[in-house]
Design an enzyme around this catalytic site. Structure first.
Site, PDB file in Angstrom:
ATOM      1  N   CYS A  12       5.796   1.330  75.881  1.00 56.47           N
ATOM      2  CA  CYS A  12       5.724   0.483  74.694  1.00 56.47           C
ATOM      3  C   CYS A  12       6.344   1.258  73.545  1.00 56.47           C
ATOM      4  CB  CYS A  12       4.267   0.190  74.301  1.00 56.47           C
ATOM      5  SG  CYS A  12       3.363  -0.778  75.518  1.00 56.47           S
TER       6      CYS A  12
ATOM      7  N   GLY B 159      10.155  -2.317  74.845  1.00 59.49           N
ATOM      8  CA  GLY B 159       9.258  -3.388  75.273  1.00 59.49           C
ATOM      9  C   GLY B 159       9.564  -4.666  74.545  1.00 59.49           C
TER      10      GLY B 159
ATOM     11  N   ASN C 289       1.148   3.926  73.289  1.00 63.16           N
ATOM     12  CA  ASN C 289       2.235   4.004  74.262  1.00 63.16           C
ATOM     13  C   ASN C 289       1.812   5.022  75.314  1.00 63.16           C
ATOM     14  OD1 ASN C 289       5.532   5.539  74.208  1.00 63.16           O
ATOM     15  ND2 ASN C 289       4.648   4.170  75.705  1.00 63.16           N
TER      16      ASN C 289
ATOM     17  N   TYR D 197      16.604   7.392  81.142  1.00 62.78           N
ATOM     18  CA  TYR D 197      16.707   5.932  81.042  1.00 62.78           C
ATOM     19  C   TYR D 197      16.141   5.326  79.764  1.00 62.78           C
ATOM     20  CZ  TYR D 197      15.586   1.020  81.941  1.00 62.78           C
ATOM     21  OH  TYR D 197      15.457  -0.328  81.831  1.00 62.78           O
TER      22      TYR D 197
END
Ligand code: SF4
Length: 471
Positions: A2, A27, A100, A238
């Protein structure tokens, strides 16, 4: 995964929109904000990104927000119910937080809160902090120290406690968290990109195990608990925005170095492509560097449909991911036809995207398709907030590299090596649990043992119900 934001200072509540918009890559399932009003803490949530939310024109002294990527709660759940922020009441005031990360030992400590029907680990820890605040007679440092010593997993948190903003990060530093400021307000955010706003200046990273309390009396910061750092390698590979710098490492530069090291593996195999192409967008810096090292052009062979705006990897289920891959990338046939293409992706998780990408390139006339992954094979689940929760989801856990190559129908398949990854990131404190099966926290290790033993214990079942993400 998140994105979280916290703002302290007398601001128009709508000012939280822009930083949340800049965290959409972390997100986009749901968005939630909370703010201090004259009547206490108010919460507003919506499905999708912040653009779907109408925020009233009003002023507040402290607010928080979250962009949701579902690692906890079920895909079938009411999105607004499972999305953050959550509110709990202590004897010392109202607590509201965004989080998160993922808590791995919820199932061991559920008895510490009276509420039993919480929907996510974030709701659980909101109640847990309220309880700990009561136990510690309202002392914030003692409360968060107890929290850090009790809770296992990853957490970067922004939290409203009465009229204060609390910002803290797990002692392993698994997920990022940063501080910024302007003339009028302080900001905490998951990534510095959300501070790329007029008048806002980046200040620093929140240290692992650090608590920052921002109030009318000023800023107080302390490292409460020290543990071995374990920055998530997948943030670099990523997840994070390429402009972010974590633990002194710039993400874009790290991706270029990953490409440079991967190119060396291509050279060892004697592969000589006509050009290198990226699966847009994350792998582009790596592909550009690979082309440079290999001495061949970098070509945009695949064009990303900018209106298919969802990250495939974040999508709810395999069927949705599969369908979206088809509309997400289109081929530049003129550049592909009759060519030997080296196509680079950041990672191979389930293999669906890789298979489709090879298929697109072949359909549009590629003579050869060589596939390369900037990340080594993913073989073990992530319990810290990235959406591959079971080994069965990971193609590299079940198949050999050559079997994966055959299943994606590539002429060759080359993975980054562990040495190549470590060399590119140059971080001593790095989590690589999904590549090695060695988890940096005790309960991560316990969960993988439970999974390995195939024992569905009450603990594990409880964990599945409470914390596990959608399948
Ligand atoms: Fe990141 Fe992998 Fe560690 Fe999860 S297990 S935190 S994805 S490095």
């Amino acid at each position: 995964m998140c994105g979280v934001v916290g703002i302290f200072g007398h601001v128009d509540l709508r000012q939280i929109q822009l930083p949340l918009q800049l965290l959409t890559h972390r997100g986009q399932d749901a968005t939630g904000i909370a703010w201090l009003s004259n009547d206490g803490i108010k919460v507003q949530k919506c499905t999708g990104s912040i653009g779907n939310m109408q925020i009233e024109n009003q002023y507040t002294d402290v607010c928080i927000g979250s962009t949701r990527y579902p690692t906890s709660g079920s895909a079938d759940d009411d999105m607004e119910k499972v999305s953050q922020p959550f509110v709990a009441q202590s004897r010392y005031g109202q607590i509201c937080l965004t989080h998160n990360g993922n808590i791995t030992n919820v199932y061991k400590i559920t008895d510490m809160v009276n509420k039993k029907d919480f929907v996510t680990d974030t709701e659980f820890i909101t109640y847990l902090i309220a309880r700990m605040l009561d136990d510690n007679n309202g002392d914030i440092q003692s409360t968060i120290r107890q929290f850090m010593n009790t809770v296992d997993g990853s957490y970067s948190i922004t939290c409203i406690l009465n009229d204060k903003l609390l910002v803290f990060r797990d002692p392993n530093g698994l997920r990022p968290l940063f501080l910024g400021g302007s003339q009028s307000h302080f900001m905490a955010s998951s990534e510095p990109i959300s501070m790329h706003l007029p008048d806002m200046e980046f200040v620093r990273e929140v240290e692992p195990g650090e608590l920052v309390i921002i109030s009318k009396d000023g800023v107080e910061a302390d490292i409460l608990v020290e543990k071995k750092h374990a920055h998530c390698m997948f943030e670099f590979v990523y997840f994070a925005h390429p402009s972010s710098t974590f633990a002194g490492k710039n993400v874009y530069e790290a991706r270029m170095k990953l490409g440079g090291n991967l190119a060396k593996e291509i050279i060892k195999k004697g592969i000589v492509p006509d050009f290198v192409a990226a699966v847009p967008e994350t792998s582009r810096p790596a592909a550009i560097k690979m082309a440079e090292v290999l001495g061949v052009p970098y070509i945009e062979a695949l064009i990303r449909n900018r209106y298919a705006d969802s990250r495939t990897f974040i999508m709810k289920d395999q069927k949705t991911r599969h369908t979206y891959t088809y509309i997400k990338y289109t081929a530049n046939e003129h550049m592909i036809k009759g060519k030997s293409v080296l196509i680079v992706d950041d990672s191979i998780v389930r293999g669906i995207t890789a298979q489709r990408i090879v298929d697109i390139l072949r359909k549009h006339g590629a003579k050869e398709v060589h596939f390369a992954s900037t990340c080594p094979p993913l073989i073990s689940p992530c319990y810290y907030g990235i959406d591959f929760a079971t080994r069965g989801e990971l193609i590299a856990n079940e198949k050999t590299i050559d079997d994966i190559r055959k299943s994606i129908n590539a002429d060759s398949l080359t993975y980054q090596t562990m040495e190549g990854l470590r060399d590119a990131l140059q971080l001593k404190g790095l989590c690589t649990a999904c590549l090695t099966g060695e988890y940096p926290t005790p309960f991560g290790q316990e969960l993988v043992k439970l999974a390995e033993s195939n024992i569905v214990s009450d603990d594990a079942r409880h964990y599945q119900q409470i914390v596990n993400r959608h399948k």
